[in-house]
Design an enzyme around this catalytic site. Structure first.
Site, mmCIF file in Angstrom:
data_model
loop_
_atom_site.group_PDB
_atom_site.id
_atom_site.type_symbol
_atom_site.label_atom_id
_atom_site.label_comp_id
_atom_site.label_asym_id
_atom_site.label_seq_id
_atom_site.Cartn_x
_atom_site.Cartn_y
_atom_site.Cartn_z
ATOM 1 N N TYR A 3 0.846 -1.210 0.000
ATOM 2 C CA TYR A 3 0.000 0.000 0.000
ATOM 3 C C TYR A 3 0.877 1.255 0.000
ATOM 4 C CZ TYR A 3 -3.760 3.141 1.693
ATOM 5 O OH TYR A 3 -4.670 4.145 1.856
ATOM 6 N N GLU A 55 4.160 1.805 -0.582
ATOM 7 C CA GLU A 55 5.036 2.013 -1.739
ATOM 8 C C GLU A 55 4.222 2.149 -3.024
ATOM 9 O OE1 GLU A 55 7.914 2.936 -1.309
ATOM 10 O OE2 GLU A 55 9.024 1.754 0.149
ATOM 11 N N ASN A 100 -6.304 9.599 8.435
ATOM 12 C CA ASN A 100 -7.423 8.748 8.878
ATOM 13 C C ASN A 100 -8.759 9.495 8.890
ATOM 14 O OD1 ASN A 100 -4.814 7.810 10.073
ATOM 15 N ND2 ASN A 100 -6.088 6.094 10.687
ATOM 16 N N VAL A 111 -11.936 3.000 13.991
ATOM 17 C CA VAL A 111 -13.162 3.661 14.455
ATOM 18 C C VAL A 111 -14.356 2.721 14.276
ATOM 19 C CG1 VAL A 111 -14.746 5.595 14.093
ATOM 20 C CG2 VAL A 111 -12.274 5.995 14.041
ATOM 21 N N ASN A 115 -14.265 -0.580 13.853
ATOM 22 C CA ASN A 115 -14.101 -1.761 14.716
ATOM 23 C C ASN A 115 -14.586 -1.483 16.129
ATOM 24 O OD1 ASN A 115 -12.976 -3.547 12.917
ATOM 25 N ND2 ASN A 115 -11.075 -3.840 14.049
ATOM 26 N N ASP A 132 3.188 -0.907 12.443
ATOM 27 C CA ASP A 132 2.086 0.008 12.790
ATOM 28 C C ASP A 132 2.703 1.349 13.216
ATOM 29 O OD1 ASP A 132 -1.051 -0.695 13.703
ATOM 30 O OD2 ASP A 132 -0.212 1.090 14.643
ATOM 31 N N PRO A 133 2.383 2.451 12.525
ATOM 32 C CA PRO A 133 3.016 3.723 12.889
ATOM 33 C C PRO A 133 2.728 4.119 14.340
ATOM 34 C CG PRO A 133 2.005 3.885 10.732
ATOM 35 C CD PRO A 133 1.564 2.577 11.320
ATOM 36 N N ARG A 170 1.036 9.663 14.443
ATOM 37 C CA ARG A 170 0.672 10.265 13.154
ATOM 38 C C ARG A 170 -0.262 11.448 13.380
ATOM 39 N NH1 ARG A 170 -2.486 6.477 9.479
ATOM 40 N NH2 ARG A 170 -0.476 5.617 8.904
HETATM 41 P P1 NAD Z 1 -12.754 1.748 0.531
HETATM 42 O O1 NAD Z 1 -12.097 0.426 0.625
HETATM 43 O O2 NAD Z 1 -14.090 1.926 1.187
HETATM 44 O O3 NAD Z 1 -12.914 2.200 -0.990
HETATM 45 C C1 NAD Z 1 -12.042 1.802 -2.012
HETATM 46 C C2 NAD Z 1 -12.874 1.486 -3.237
HETATM 47 O O4 NAD Z 1 -12.017 1.137 -4.334
HETATM 48 C C3 NAD Z 1 -13.813 0.302 -3.017
HETATM 49 O O5 NAD Z 1 -15.106 0.630 -3.483
HETATM 50 C C4 NAD Z 1 -13.179 -0.808 -3.854
HETATM 51 O O6 NAD Z 1 -14.123 -1.781 -4.285
HETATM 52 C C5 NAD Z 1 -12.547 -0.032 -4.982
HETATM 53 N N1 NAD Z 1 -11.436 -0.721 -5.651
HETATM 54 C C6 NAD Z 1 -10.371 -1.327 -5.087
HETATM 55 N N2 NAD Z 1 -9.552 -1.802 -6.034
HETATM 56 C C7 NAD Z 1 -10.092 -1.461 -7.242
HETATM 57 C C8 NAD Z 1 -9.711 -1.673 -8.582
HETATM 58 N N3 NAD Z 1 -8.585 -2.326 -8.897
HETATM 59 N N4 NAD Z 1 -10.503 -1.189 -9.572
HETATM 60 C C9 NAD Z 1 -11.656 -0.523 -9.269
HETATM 61 N N5 NAD Z 1 -12.069 -0.302 -8.000
HETATM 62 C C10 NAD Z 1 -11.302 -0.773 -7.004
HETATM 63 O O7 NAD Z 1 -11.713 2.819 1.106
HETATM 64 P P2 NAD Z 1 -11.853 4.385 1.337
HETATM 65 O O8 NAD Z 1 -11.603 4.634 2.769
HETATM 66 O O9 NAD Z 1 -13.080 4.903 0.719
HETATM 67 O O10 NAD Z 1 -10.569 4.919 0.546
HETATM 68 C C11 NAD Z 1 -10.675 5.537 -0.731
HETATM 69 C C12 NAD Z 1 -9.306 6.048 -1.162
HETATM 70 O O11 NAD Z 1 -8.823 6.993 -0.216
HETATM 71 C C13 NAD Z 1 -8.249 4.957 -1.288
HETATM 72 O O12 NAD Z 1 -7.451 5.209 -2.416
HETATM 73 C C14 NAD Z 1 -7.436 5.121 -0.023
HETATM 74 O O13 NAD Z 1 -6.105 4.717 -0.214
HETATM 75 C C15 NAD Z 1 -7.535 6.619 0.229
HETATM 76 N N6 NAD Z 1 -7.358 6.923 1.654
HETATM 77 C C16 NAD Z 1 -8.367 6.730 2.554
HETATM 78 C C17 NAD Z 1 -8.171 7.023 3.895
HETATM 79 C C18 NAD Z 1 -9.259 6.859 4.932
HETATM 80 O O14 NAD Z 1 -9.013 7.105 6.119
HETATM 81 N N7 NAD Z 1 -10.453 6.494 4.581
HETATM 82 C C19 NAD Z 1 -6.920 7.499 4.330
HETATM 83 C C20 NAD Z 1 -5.907 7.658 3.383
HETATM 84 C C21 NAD Z 1 -6.140 7.386 2.050
HETATM 85 N N1 UDP Z 2 -6.299 -0.611 15.935
HETATM 86 C C1 UDP Z 2 -6.667 -1.169 17.155
HETATM 87 N N2 UDP Z 2 -7.715 -2.035 17.164
HETATM 88 C C2 UDP Z 2 -8.432 -2.341 16.064
HETATM 89 C C3 UDP Z 2 -8.069 -1.765 14.826
HETATM 90 C C4 UDP Z 2 -6.988 -0.899 14.797
HETATM 91 O O1 UDP Z 2 -6.057 -0.910 18.197
HETATM 92 O O2 UDP Z 2 -9.392 -3.147 16.189
HETATM 93 C C5 UDP Z 2 -5.164 0.344 15.910
HETATM 94 C C6 UDP Z 2 -4.093 0.044 14.857
HETATM 95 O O3 UDP Z 2 -3.117 -0.825 15.381
HETATM 96 C C7 UDP Z 2 -3.536 1.429 14.579
HETATM 97 C C8 UDP Z 2 -4.749 2.347 14.772
HETATM 98 O O4 UDP Z 2 -5.696 1.609 15.530
HETATM 99 O O5 UDP Z 2 -2.553 1.759 15.524
HETATM 100 C C9 UDP Z 2 -5.389 2.774 13.454
HETATM 101 O O6 UDP Z 2 -5.614 1.618 12.695
HETATM 102 P P1 UDP Z 2 -6.406 1.644 11.301
HETATM 103 O O7 UDP Z 2 -6.324 0.278 10.737
HETATM 104 O O8 UDP Z 2 -7.735 2.258 11.511
HETATM 105 O O9 UDP Z 2 -5.594 2.687 10.402
HETATM 106 P P2 UDP Z 2 -4.039 2.891 10.050
HETATM 107 O O10 UDP Z 2 -3.187 2.010 10.931
HETATM 108 O O11 UDP Z 2 -3.944 2.540 8.617
HETATM 109 O O12 UDP Z 2 -3.823 4.317 10.356
#
Ligand code: NAD
Ligand code: UDP
Length: 292
Positions: A148, A150, A177, A191, A193, A276-277, A280
């Site tokens: 993810y 890279e 997030n 959140v 979970n 796990d960072p 952040r």
């Molecule tokens: P999500 O998993 O709910 O949505 C991702 C969507 O992409 C899904 O509908 C999935 O079916 C679709 N998808 C995955 N691979 C695909 C492919 N190869 N072709 C077509 N569709 C595909 O996640 P989200 O939280 O809505 O995230 C959306 C975007 O925002 C992602 O690119 C994610 O990396 C980025 N992002 C989200 C967060 C967050 O906190 N929600 C944080 C950082 C970055």
């Molecule tokens: N985390 C946790 N319990 C859970 C899910 C996640 O303690 O059931 C922690 C996880 O280890 C991380 C933080 O919550 O430190 C955020 O995790 P998430 O998967 O939501 O996002 P990301 O790690 O990608 O920021």
């Protein structure tokens, strides 16, 4: 018959963020083509939009080329939760990298503006707090999160190469997030979970000692940022951090969820996932200055 309405693609449009963005764009008077392979997205997320003539949903995997005619592209397709992006890590990298090449190629042919949903994960496990856009990150290139992290870093590289080489109109947002309605109950992110566990009276799974921190942004605020960034002058390419600059520890979050739901759930420790960072939090000075 030709139309003056803006035609916009949202890849990943049936996902959590994508479905909110589709709604916002249609509310703003655009025609939206939602492109999704439904890996983590759901048709239910866009069910209220399906009857609208301004909305169209297409099942398509962006690792394959796509030929359509649009004015703007928002590239959000990619699983975002660690459990989902680690399920098939090779496909995750393909989605980020080959998917970006396909969408950039589409933007180049159409001279369309293109937005990339990048991530705070490009900073890896940061050793600078809060993280400004100039920070180059601390990513483990061979760990389980690398597919993810890279992949998203390489997508940023591609966006800036298309910008320099082909003068593409790019916008790169580094999303921190985000939470809100339509996160899948089994999404695996913290959140959703904790809330689902608290409502079910099930154990709250705290990974590690919970002192690791994140900063959580509400989805509507994030989508505001997307739309403002896309509407900004073409000299504004980003990368630009979008998120809430208020940092919270995960154990504090667990306590807050228990308190707000009135749950009897107990916090149970689980092992901390690899890489796990620890800390952040976004520095959003640039977003405040440029996007207000
Ligand atoms: P999500 O998993 O709910 O949505 C991702 C969507 O992409 C899904 O509908 C999935 O079916 C679709 N998808 C995955 N691979 C695909 C492919 N190869 N072709 C077509 N569709 C595909 O996640 P989200 O939280 O809505 O995230 C959306 C975007 O925002 C992602 O690119 C994610 O990396 C980025 N992002 C989200 C967060 C967050 O906190 N929600 C944080 C950082 C970055
Ligand atoms: N985390 C946790 N319990 C859970 C899910 C996640 O303690 O059931 C922690 C996880 O280890 C991380 C933080 O919550 O430190 C955020 O995790 P998430 O998967 O939501 O996002 P990301 O790690 O990608 O920021």
């Amino acid at each position: 018959m030709s139309s003056v309405r803006r035609r916009i693609i949202v890849t990943g449009g049936a996902g959590f963020l994508g479905s909110h963005l589709c709604e916002r764009l249609i509310g703003g008077g655009a025609d939206v083509l939602c492109v999704d392979n439904y890996f983590t997205g759901r048709k239910e997320n866009v069910a209220s939009l399906l009857p609208l003539p301004q909305f169209e949903a297409m099942r398509h995997d962006i690792t394959h080329p796509l030929f359509v005619e649009v004015d703007e592209i928002y590239n959000l397709a990619c699983p975002a939760s660690p459990i989902h992006y680690q399920f098939d890590p090779v496909q995750t990298t393909k989605t980020s990298v080959i998917g970006a090449i396909n969408m950039l190629g589409l933007a180049k042919r159409l001279k369309a503006r293109i937005f990339q949903a990048s991530t705070s994960e490009v900073y890896g496990d940061p050793n600078l707090h809060p993280q400004p856009e100039s920070y180059r990150g601390n990513v483990n290139p061979i760990g389980p999160r690398a597919c993810y992290d890279e992949g998203k870093r390489c997508a940023e590289t591609l966006f800036f190469d298309y910008f320099r080489q082909h003068q593409l109109k790019i916008r790169v947002a580094r999303i921190f997030n985000t939470y809100g309605p339509r996160m899948h109950p089994n999404d695996g992110r913290v959140v959703s979970n904790f809330i689902v566990q608290a409502l079910r009276g099930a154990p709250i799974t705290l990974y590690g000692d919970g002192t690791q921190t994140r900063a959580f942004c509400y989805v509507d605020d994030l989508v505001d940022g997307f739309v403002k960034l896309m509407a900004a002058p073409d000299t504004i390419t980003g990368p630009i951090n979008l998120g809430n600059p208020v940092e919270t520890s995960i154990v504090e979050l667990a306590g807050l969820v228990i308190e707000l739901t009135g749950s009897r759930s107990k916090i149970v420790p689980r092992s901390l996932p690899v890489d796990d960072p620890v800390q952040r939090c976004p520095d959003i000075t640039e977003a405040e200055r440029i996007l207000g």
